[in-house]
Design a protein around this motif. Structure first.
Motif, PDB file in Angstrom:
ATOM      1  N   PRO A   1      10.132  -8.577  36.323  1.00  0.00           N
ATOM      2  CA  PRO A   1       8.812  -8.835  35.743  1.00  0.00           C
ATOM      3  C   PRO A   1       7.969  -7.556  35.706  1.00  0.00           C
ATOM      4  O   PRO A   1       8.216  -6.612  36.453  1.00  0.00           O
ATOM      5  CB  PRO A   1       8.178  -9.864  36.688  1.00  0.00           C
ATOM      6  CG  PRO A   1       9.110 -10.040  37.815  1.00  0.00           C
ATOM      7  CD  PRO A   1      10.363  -9.279  37.561  1.00  0.00           C
ATOM      8  N   GLU A   2       7.002  -7.543  34.810  1.00  0.00           N
ATOM      9  CA  GLU A   2       6.104  -6.396  34.670  1.00  0.00           C
ATOM     10  C   GLU A   2       5.407  -6.116  35.997  1.00  0.00           C
ATOM     11  O   GLU A   2       4.992  -7.035  36.696  1.00  0.00           O
ATOM     12  CB  GLU A   2       5.042  -6.673  33.603  1.00  0.00           C
ATOM     13  CG  GLU A   2       5.584  -6.872  32.214  1.00  0.00           C
ATOM     14  CD  GLU A   2       5.971  -5.569  31.547  1.00  0.00           C
ATOM     15  OE1 GLU A   2       5.434  -4.516  31.925  1.00  0.00           O
ATOM     16  OE2 GLU A   2       6.828  -5.623  30.653  1.00  0.00           O
ATOM     17  N   LYS A   3       5.246  -4.853  36.351  1.00  0.00           N
ATOM     18  CA  LYS A   3       4.512  -4.462  37.559  1.00  0.00           C
ATOM     19  C   LYS A   3       3.009  -4.429  37.281  1.00  0.00           C
ATOM     20  O   LYS A   3       2.206  -4.662  38.158  1.00  0.00           O
ATOM     21  CB  LYS A   3       4.960  -3.079  38.035  1.00  0.00           C
ATOM     22  CG  LYS A   3       6.407  -3.026  38.442  1.00  0.00           C
ATOM     23  CD  LYS A   3       6.541  -3.196  39.926  1.00  0.00           C
ATOM     24  CE  LYS A   3       7.979  -2.983  40.341  1.00  0.00           C
ATOM     25  NZ  LYS A   3       8.518  -4.039  41.099  1.00  0.00           N
ATOM     26  N   PHE A   4       2.642  -4.106  36.023  1.00  0.00           N
ATOM     27  CA  PHE A   4       1.240  -4.029  35.629  1.00  0.00           C
ATOM     28  C   PHE A   4       1.021  -4.890  34.391  1.00  0.00           C
ATOM     29  O   PHE A   4       1.874  -4.942  33.504  1.00  0.00           O
ATOM     30  CB  PHE A   4       0.832  -2.585  35.330  1.00  0.00           C
ATOM     31  CG  PHE A   4       0.877  -1.704  36.540  1.00  0.00           C
ATOM     32  CD1 PHE A   4      -0.220  -1.609  37.376  1.00  0.00           C
ATOM     33  CD2 PHE A   4       2.018  -1.002  36.870  1.00  0.00           C
ATOM     34  CE1 PHE A   4      -0.182  -0.817  38.511  1.00  0.00           C
ATOM     35  CE2 PHE A   4       2.073  -0.211  37.999  1.00  0.00           C
ATOM     36  CZ  PHE A   4       0.962  -0.124  38.828  1.00  0.00           C
ATOM     37  N   CYS A   5      -0.100  -5.555  34.335  1.00  0.00           N
ATOM     38  CA  CYS A   5      -0.444  -6.414  33.213  1.00  0.00           C
ATOM     39  C   CYS A   5      -0.632  -5.558  31.960  1.00  0.00           C
ATOM     40  O   CYS A   5      -1.403  -4.596  31.986  1.00  0.00           O
ATOM     41  CB  CYS A   5      -1.725  -7.191  33.512  1.00  0.00           C
ATOM     42  SG  CYS A   5      -2.307  -8.188  32.115  1.00  0.00           S
ATOM     43  N   PRO A   6       0.022  -5.910  30.849  1.00  0.00           N
ATOM     44  CA  PRO A   6      -0.145  -5.132  29.620  1.00  0.00           C
ATOM     45  C   PRO A   6      -1.518  -5.340  28.975  1.00  0.00           C
ATOM     46  O   PRO A   6      -1.921  -4.569  28.126  1.00  0.00           O
ATOM     47  CB  PRO A   6       0.973  -5.647  28.716  1.00  0.00           C
ATOM     48  CG  PRO A   6       1.346  -6.969  29.258  1.00  0.00           C
ATOM     49  CD  PRO A   6       1.037  -6.952  30.720  1.00  0.00           C
ATOM     50  N   VAL A   7      -2.255  -6.362  29.406  1.00  0.00           N
ATOM     51  CA  VAL A   7      -3.578  -6.632  28.836  1.00  0.00           C
ATOM     52  C   VAL A   7      -4.662  -5.859  29.581  1.00  0.00           C
ATOM     53  O   VAL A   7      -5.460  -5.142  28.986  1.00  0.00           O
ATOM     54  CB  VAL A   7      -3.883  -8.145  28.857  1.00  0.00           C
ATOM     55  CG1 VAL A   7      -5.278  -8.433  28.349  1.00  0.00           C
ATOM     56  CG2 VAL A   7      -2.846  -8.906  28.045  1.00  0.00           C
ATOM     57  N   CYS A   8      -4.709  -5.981  30.925  1.00  0.00           N
ATOM     58  CA  CYS A   8      -5.811  -5.369  31.683  1.00  0.00           C
ATOM     59  C   CYS A   8      -5.356  -4.209  32.574  1.00  0.00           C
ATOM     60  O   CYS A   8      -6.175  -3.597  33.248  1.00  0.00           O
ATOM     61  CB  CYS A   8      -6.534  -6.419  32.522  1.00  0.00           C
ATOM     62  SG  CYS A   8      -5.543  -7.106  33.861  1.00  0.00           S
ATOM     63  N   ASP A   9      -4.054  -3.908  32.607  1.00  0.00           N
ATOM     64  CA  ASP A   9      -3.497  -2.792  33.382  1.00  0.00           C
ATOM     65  C   ASP A   9      -3.677  -2.927  34.889  1.00  0.00           C
ATOM     66  O   ASP A   9      -3.621  -1.931  35.608  1.00  0.00           O
ATOM     67  CB  ASP A   9      -4.073  -1.446  32.921  1.00  0.00           C
ATOM     68  CG  ASP A   9      -3.547  -1.054  31.559  1.00  0.00           C
ATOM     69  OD1 ASP A   9      -2.413  -1.444  31.252  1.00  0.00           O
ATOM     70  OD2 ASP A   9      -4.278  -0.367  30.818  1.00  0.00           O
ATOM     71  N   ASN A  10      -3.920  -4.106  35.406  1.00  0.00           N
ATOM     72  CA  ASN A  10      -4.010  -4.304  36.847  1.00  0.00           C
ATOM     73  C   ASN A  10      -2.636  -4.652  37.399  1.00  0.00           C
ATOM     74  O   ASN A  10      -1.775  -5.190  36.697  1.00  0.00           O
ATOM     75  CB  ASN A  10      -4.997  -5.426  37.185  1.00  0.00           C
ATOM     76  CG  ASN A  10      -6.415  -4.964  37.065  1.00  0.00           C
ATOM     77  OD1 ASN A  10      -6.804  -4.000  37.698  1.00  0.00           O
ATOM     78  ND2 ASN A  10      -7.189  -5.635  36.232  1.00  0.00           N
ATOM     79  N   GLU A  11      -2.429  -4.378  38.696  1.00  0.00           N
ATOM     80  CA  GLU A  11      -1.163  -4.650  39.355  1.00  0.00           C
ATOM     81  C   GLU A  11      -0.945  -6.155  39.451  1.00  0.00           C
ATOM     82  O   GLU A  11      -1.849  -6.909  39.797  1.00  0.00           O
ATOM     83  CB  GLU A  11      -1.166  -4.021  40.747  1.00  0.00           C
ATOM     84  CG  GLU A  11       0.184  -4.056  41.399  1.00  0.00           C
ATOM     85  CD  GLU A  11       0.202  -3.279  42.704  1.00  0.00           C
ATOM     86  OE1 GLU A  11       1.210  -3.402  43.403  1.00  0.00           O
ATOM     87  OE2 GLU A  11      -0.778  -2.591  43.017  1.00  0.00           O
ATOM     88  N   MET A  12       0.255  -6.605  39.155  1.00  0.00           N
ATOM     89  CA  MET A  12       0.531  -8.035  39.130  1.00  0.00           C
ATOM     90  C   MET A  12       1.215  -8.536  40.397  1.00  0.00           C
ATOM     91  O   MET A  12       1.277  -9.730  40.609  1.00  0.00           O
ATOM     92  CB  MET A  12       1.397  -8.369  37.914  1.00  0.00           C
ATOM     93  CG  MET A  12       0.698  -7.976  36.656  1.00  0.00           C
ATOM     94  SD  MET A  12       0.799  -8.998  35.230  1.00  0.00           S
ATOM     95  CE  MET A  12       1.840 -10.324  35.539  1.00  0.00           C
ATOM     96  N   ASP A  13       1.727  -7.643  41.244  1.00  0.00           N
ATOM     97  CA  ASP A  13       2.422  -8.079  42.454  1.00  0.00           C
ATOM     98  C   ASP A  13       1.439  -8.528  43.517  1.00  0.00           C
ATOM     99  O   ASP A  13       0.320  -8.050  43.590  1.00  0.00           O
ATOM    100  CB  ASP A  13       3.263  -6.934  43.034  1.00  0.00           C
ATOM    101  CG  ASP A  13       4.486  -6.668  42.186  1.00  0.00           C
ATOM    102  OD1 ASP A  13       4.819  -7.529  41.355  1.00  0.00           O
ATOM    103  OD2 ASP A  13       5.096  -5.603  42.361  1.00  0.00           O
ATOM    104  N   GLY A  14       1.874  -9.436  44.353  1.00  0.00           N
ATOM    105  CA  GLY A  14       1.108  -9.796  45.543  1.00  0.00           C
ATOM    106  C   GLY A  14      -0.005 -10.781  45.296  1.00  0.00           C
ATOM    107  O   GLY A  14       0.219 -11.902  44.885  1.00  0.00           O
ATOM    108  N   TYR A  15      -1.211 -10.360  45.534  1.00  0.00           N
ATOM    109  CA  TYR A  15      -2.400 -11.212  45.592  1.00  0.00           C
ATOM    110  C   TYR A  15      -2.558 -12.116  44.378  1.00  0.00           C
ATOM    111  O   TYR A  15      -2.627 -11.669  43.250  1.00  0.00           O
ATOM    112  CB  TYR A  15      -3.620 -10.310  45.740  1.00  0.00           C
ATOM    113  CG  TYR A  15      -4.914 -11.068  45.890  1.00  0.00           C
ATOM    114  CD1 TYR A  15      -5.899 -10.957  44.940  1.00  0.00           C
ATOM    115  CD2 TYR A  15      -5.129 -11.898  46.975  1.00  0.00           C
ATOM    116  CE1 TYR A  15      -7.092 -11.635  45.062  1.00  0.00           C
ATOM    117  CE2 TYR A  15      -6.308 -12.576  47.108  1.00  0.00           C
ATOM    118  CZ  TYR A  15      -7.295 -12.437  46.148  1.00  0.00           C
ATOM    119  OH  TYR A  15      -8.471 -13.119  46.271  1.00  0.00           O
TER     120      TYR A  15
END
Length: 177
Positions: free
Chosen positions: A21-35
């Motif tokens: 899965p993507e590590k960073f959101c392609p829309v807002c560029d925030n990290e997607m792992d964890g929280y």
């Protein structure tokens, strides 16, 4: 095909089976792992059962990785300190606009000075002069959640624009409202 929901902008980010899965959101560029990350699998029941088994193994007390628990605890503490600092900064601000992207309150980051070289005013016919003339200042706001940056005319310059428009109206009507 599996879908991951971005915890920041709530966008659905699809990814193919067998692909990371993507590590960073392609829309807002925030990290997607964890929280607050939620993974949703769309597929057969067998895939769902496999995922449930994997989750059960992860939740098994005998499989606890204490080093990762310490790291998570440190991340949680850092996030808590981050949120406390953001709240303190917001309390100090007179104005806290909402982020147009994610609706979080924005932090006042500073002021940007605009000189005559950086700004070419438009002169509307109805006014006969520029609505805004350089130099002026913009207040810069930053979202602590999605890091969107937004600018607004600084308070002092707002008064100048309001006065300029009011005086122009008075001149056009010969002093009568």
């Amino acid at each position: 095909m599996a879908v991951t929901i971005c915890p920041w902008c709530q966008s659905e980010v699809p990814h193919e089976e067998g692909e990371e899965p993507e590590k960073f959101c392609p829309v807002c560029d925030n990290e997607m792992d964890g929280y607050r990350t939620l993974r949703v699998n769309v597929g057969s029941e067998e895939e769902e059962e496999e995922q449930e088994e994997e989750e059960a193994e992860e939740n098994d007390d005998s499989a606890i990785d204490w080093n990762s628990d310490v790291a998570m605890s440190e991340k949680d503490e850092a996030l808590l300190r981050f949120e406390e600092t953001v709240a303190e900064i917001l309390d100090e601000q007179d104005l806290a606009p909402e982020c147009p992207q994610c609706r979080e309150y924005m932090l006042e980051a500073g002021e940007q000075l605009i000189s005559g070289e950086q700004f070419r005013p438009r002169i509307p016919e109805a006014l006969g002069q520029a609505v805004l003339e350089a130099p002026f200042a913009l207040t810069v706001y930053m979202c602590p959640s999605c890091f969107t940056v937004q600018t607004t005319l600084a308070e002092n310059d707002r008064h100048h624009v309001a006065r300029r428009l009011s005086e122009a109206s008075t001149r056009r009507t010969g002093g009568h409202p």
